[in-house]
Design an enzyme around this catalytic site. Structure first.
Site, short mmCIF file in Angstrom:
data_model
loop_
_atom_site.label_atom_id
_atom_site.label_comp_id
_atom_site.label_asym_id
_atom_site.label_seq_id
_atom_site.Cartn_x
_atom_site.Cartn_y
_atom_site.Cartn_z
CE LYS A 97 -3.14 2.56 3.08
NZ LYS A 97 -3.80 2.54 4.40
CG ASP A 143 -5.71 8.42 4.56
OD1 ASP A 143 -6.54 9.05 3.87
OD2 ASP A 143 -6.02 7.49 5.32
CE LYS A 170 -6.39 9.06 8.00
NZ LYS A 170 -6.86 7.91 8.79
CG ASP A 177 -2.02 5.34 5.19
OD1 ASP A 177 -1.94 4.28 5.85
OD2 ASP A 177 -3.08 5.72 4.67
CG ASP A 201 -9.83 7.68 7.01
OD1 ASP A 201 -8.78 7.72 6.34
OD2 ASP A 201 -9.84 7.74 8.25
CD GLU A 217 -6.84 5.55 2.40
OE1 GLU A 217 -5.70 5.18 2.76
OE2 GLU A 217 -7.74 5.83 3.22
NE ARG A 227 -10.69 -1.14 3.99
CZ ARG A 227 -11.14 -1.30 5.23
NH1 ARG A 227 -12.25 -1.99 5.43
NH2 ARG A 227 -10.50 -0.80 6.26
#
Length: 458
Positions: free
Chosen positions: A224, A229, A236, A247, A308, A310, A312
């Site tokens: 990933k 993010d 967030k 992230d 949030d 995202e 996956r």
């Protein structure tokens, strides 16, 4: 930063690693000095041994009580910041302590992130102990340092473009091929989820595809690469956004693992593929929205119930692409859920695998390598939680329960075709300094997989 052992030399100083309350080895010739200094061998305790002229002629280092050995990894890394600069060698290692683990701890303890503060002071070096494969440990440490550097670099200097540049440099260094699909080309290449998540960012989303080797079992690594993010339109709070430069820790970890595989020679026996969806989850007028239903490369539709969640989404397209080649083993690394941290804390990432034999090998290797992982289940009864009314899948089921498991189940839907699939829900961050792991970015699960691969892929 470079990582190195000291050359073998008569000038290196001896260090005796002593368990708590154990007798001091006779060849240390320490006399009453340790007792006068109050040295008992407690964990991390150091006693410098003076020569007659007042110079240092060696050191005693405390390993702590054997019954508490499991409380700390890489204890000898403490010596790196405590010893005077110079070259040292292990003069004594007690029975039951692995010289390789001690030496790797020393190497990992040399790490400092210096990009923005200039060079760190020189650190003491260790002569590689007899019988320890120095080249292997150096390759492992170099891969880990790459992972840490990538995670520690803020998004202002590590967006999708810069992550691609780092991947290109590594590919060039190890003789791998690399292709990158960027921006609108993602739609033409049927990678719609990667495009949807990253389209609102200033830097275009992309899929990085690295290949190395043309014979042997096929291993596909998927990482990933969400370089920052914000949470998207489901933004967030500031307290949750502060660490979001990490992230892309999954991407950083697979690049570090690729460097380890190349440096140790393990890559020569494999067909390796590394897939990294690199995006920023940003906010703009063209950002994907809560309630949107998105198509995927696999043909499954996904209802977005939280922008949030995202990670996956971008992984789904990359996993589908990877599975299309039917690799013998496909492994995904992702800083995916807070639920995993709540369950197991920052030190122990959960991993998911349907194959019991594969899972047992990984679990055993994780403990042997000092890179702990803990198996969690692809729990079939929870499949219904990720199946909404209006689409095939839900990216963020309501209720807040089993968050790591439902995310893993979501990913598994896109891994169909791989011979075996393993998913690691990593944290990628060391919240407080520990031996060999300063506060900041850290690799998780790479050394475990490196150790396991000879038994996983034969």
């Amino acid at each position: 930063m470079p990582v190195e052992f000291a050359p073998t030399s008569d000038q290196s100083l001896p260090i005796w690693c002593v368990p708590q309350d154990a007798e001091i080895p006779e060849d240390a010739m320490a006399g009453n000095w340790p007792a006068a200094c109050g040295f008992t061998g407690k964990t991390g305790e150091l006693c410098l041994l003076p020569a007659a002229d007042g110079t240092v002629q060696g050191a005693l280092f405390g390993l702590g009580h054997p019954s508490r050995a499991g409380r700390e990894r890489f204890t000898l890394a403490r010596a790196v910041s405590a010893l005077p600069q110079g070259d040292w060698r292990l003069a004594y290692v007690p029975e039951g302590r692995d010289p390789e683990e001690l030496a790797l701890g020393w190497l990992l303890g040399q790490y400092r992130f210096t990009r923005y503060k200039g060079d760190a002071p020189a650190r003491p070096r260790l002569v590689c102990p007899d019988g320890v494969d120095a080249d292997r440990l150096l390759a492992i440490a170099a891969g880990e340092f790459l992972t840490r550097d990538l995670i520690n670099t803020p998004a202002s200097d590590m967006g999708p473009k810069q992550l691609e540049a780092s991947a290109r440099k590594l590919a060039n260094d190890i003789g791998a091929s690399i292709e990158v699909t960027t921006g609108e080309a993602l739609l033409k290449s049927n990678l719609p989820l990667i495009h949807a998540v990253g389209r609102a960012a200033e830097q275009a989303p992309r899929l990085i595809d690295i290949r190395l080797g043309d014979s042997g079992p096929m291993l596909t690594l998927v990482g990933k690469g969400v370089c920052f993010d914000t949470g998207g339109l489901d933004i967030k709070p500031p307290s949750s956004m502060g660490l979001m430069k990490k992230d892309m820790g999954g991407a950083a970890t697979v690049l570090g693992l690729l460097k380890m595989l190349a440096g140790t020679g393990a890559a020569q026996r494999l067909r390796l593929r590394v897939l990294i969806p690199a995006v920023e989850n940003s906010i703009a007028g063209n950002a994907f929205r809560p309630g949107d239903v998105l198509g995927s490369r696999k043909g499954l539709t996904v209802e977005v119930n939280n922008t949030d969640a995202e990670g996956r989404l971008v992984l789904a397209d990359a996993l589908t692409m990877g599975a299309e080649e039917n690799p013998d083993l496909m492994i995904s690394y992702a800083t995916l859920t807070g639920a995993a941290r709540v369950a197991l804390g920052p030190d122990i990432p959960p991993f998911y695998c349907d194959d019991d034999a594969t899972a047992q090998i990984i679990q055993t290797s994780a403990m042997q390598a000092g890179d702990p992982l803990w198996r969690m289940p692809f729990w079939e009864p929870y499949e219904a939680m990720i199946e909404p009314d209006i689409a095939d899948l839900d990216n963020a089921p309501s209720g807040g329960m089993a968050g790591s498991i439902t995310a893993a189940l979501f990913l598994r839907r896109f891994a169909e075709g791989a011979g075996r699939y393993v998913h690691l829900d990593i944290y990628g961050w060391q919240p407080a300094a520990k031996p060999g792991r300063p506060k900041g970015g850290v690799g998780q699960g790479a050394r475990a997989v490196l150790d396991a691969l000879p038994r996983l892929l034969t």
